[in-house]
Scaffold this motif. Sequence first.
Motif, PDB file in Angstrom:
ATOM      1  N   ALA A 247      20.443  21.072  51.224  1.00 45.80           N
ATOM      2  CA  ALA A 247      18.940  21.281  50.654  1.00 45.80           C
ATOM      3  C   ALA A 247      19.145  22.332  49.693  1.00 45.80           C
ATOM      4  CB  ALA A 247      18.114  21.578  51.630  1.00 45.80           C
ATOM      5  N   ASP A 248      18.609  22.441  48.519  1.00 46.19           N
ATOM      6  CA  ASP A 248      18.343  23.536  47.731  1.00 46.19           C
ATOM      7  C   ASP A 248      17.254  24.440  48.073  1.00 46.19           C
ATOM      8  OD1 ASP A 248      20.193  21.366  45.943  1.00 46.19           O
ATOM      9  OD2 ASP A 248      20.622  23.462  45.381  1.00 46.19           O
ATOM     10  N   ARG A 249      16.081  23.895  48.464  1.00 41.41           N
ATOM     11  CA  ARG A 249      14.908  24.708  49.006  1.00 41.41           C
ATOM     12  C   ARG A 249      14.146  23.683  49.988  1.00 41.41           C
ATOM     13  NH1 ARG A 249      11.584  28.602  45.400  1.00 41.41           N
ATOM     14  NH2 ARG A 249      13.001  28.473  43.665  1.00 41.41           N
ATOM     15  N   PHE A 257      13.733  20.009  48.394  1.00 41.48           N
ATOM     16  CA  PHE A 257      14.342  19.872  47.304  1.00 41.48           C
ATOM     17  C   PHE A 257      15.840  19.735  47.260  1.00 41.48           C
ATOM     18  CE2 PHE A 257      10.643  20.773  44.400  1.00 41.48           C
ATOM     19  CZ  PHE A 257       9.954  21.052  45.495  1.00 41.48           C
ATOM     20  N   ASN A 258      16.658  18.757  46.714  1.00 44.04           N
ATOM     21  CA  ASN A 258      18.100  18.708  46.938  1.00 44.04           C
ATOM     22  C   ASN A 258      18.604  17.907  45.516  1.00 44.04           C
ATOM     23  OD1 ASN A 258      20.605  19.287  48.261  1.00 44.04           O
ATOM     24  ND2 ASN A 258      20.505  16.828  48.909  1.00 44.04           N
ATOM     25  N   LYS A 259      19.702  17.567  45.509  1.00 43.41           N
ATOM     26  CA  LYS A 259      20.216  16.887  44.364  1.00 43.41           C
ATOM     27  C   LYS A 259      19.622  15.530  44.063  1.00 43.41           C
ATOM     28  CE  LYS A 259      22.733  17.995  42.151  1.00 43.41           C
ATOM     29  NZ  LYS A 259      22.441  18.734  41.043  1.00 43.41           N
ATOM     30  N   ILE A 260      19.215  15.455  42.842  1.00 43.55           N
ATOM     31  CA  ILE A 260      18.880  14.244  42.407  1.00 43.55           C
ATOM     32  C   ILE A 260      19.133  12.937  42.991  1.00 43.55           C
ATOM     33  CG2 ILE A 260      20.237  14.047  40.188  1.00 43.55           C
ATOM     34  CD1 ILE A 260      16.404  13.519  39.974  1.00 43.55           C
TER      35      ILE A 260
END
Length: 355
Positions: A247-249, A257-260
């Motif tokens: 996870a990025d956020r 929110f994570n990698k496309i």
Amino acid sequence: MSDRRPASTVDDFFTLRTVVWEGGSVKMIDQTLLPGKFRYVRFSRPAEVAQAIRTMVVRGAPAIGVAAAMGVALAAQRSRATDMNGFLKELESSAAMLRSTRPTAVNLFWGIDRMMAKAKSAPSVREARGALSSEAKRMEDEDVDTNKKLGRIGAALLDDGDSVLTQCNAGALATVGYGTALGVVRTAVEQGKVVKVIVPETRPALQGSRLTAFELERDGIPCTLIPDTAIGYMISKGRVDKVVVGADRITRDGYLFNKIGTYQEAVLADRHGVPFHPAAPSSTFDLRHSHDEITIEERGVREVTEVRGRRIAPRGVSVANPAFDATPPDLISSIITEKGVIGRPLARNIKKVIS
Ligand code: MRU
């Protein structure tokens, strides 16, 4: 000036650190060279660290959080200010430069804010310098400890014989060490479970094939590399038992929110009854924002129109290159953290577990 030093070996990859605070400078694995070359680079200026984050020499939410924090520690060391006012002004200017590198992963802002708070609480410039240097090292060590805790908690969700689909690289290379999603797999393997990882290439930057396959191969963890276009096929054929991603956020309303490409994995997992678990340290949670307030990074068109410098699309074609996507909470089975597993309803339980 950056000092590009050759790597020694990668024999002890399991314990190698991606980002290291050493002798008052930052040492990091240059991930743009992997898997062909393994090399550490060393930086002593905040601007070099900012450029390394922007160009993905270092990438992965926890790793960029720690790298940015070290960038602030470098600013403190280089400052010639003699009073706290001047010192904090210089630090704030480097912090602003580091904050502007990548917008989506919240760890970046978490790392910088933590260092700025430390600086502001110091009684003198001399003490602030020392405190920031110690804090940089502390954050480096904490990252590995946190991932190991998270790994132990998450491994309980994996069964012997599981095939685990991931996305991008949420491994040792995306953190200081051990990894989040891949940390869960590593612990399960250490516990004696047989776990195989299905690794999508993760176009356009290829973190799956270049980094995840590299680190799993190094550690002898079985993995199968697939084109991103094969994800639906693999899930629909029953060849995925669980999805575990990084996870990025994670926002206060439970959006990941994570990698496309993560969102399409979540939709497909839901369609086929496959559990979907993000794994993230508490530094990846953003309790201040909801999903509609988050900026998705758009990266350069050449990542899409070229592969390793070779053009693969007609000149002038219109291109979109969003680097991340958002997965809504109703597609998430539970979230693995170092503080425990967060179950549904996510928005309510996130507030209880993460403070
Ligand atoms: O663009 P990147 O390579 O920085 O993106 C990384 C990811 O999306 C990872 O899944 C995420 O940062 C979690 S890393 C533990």
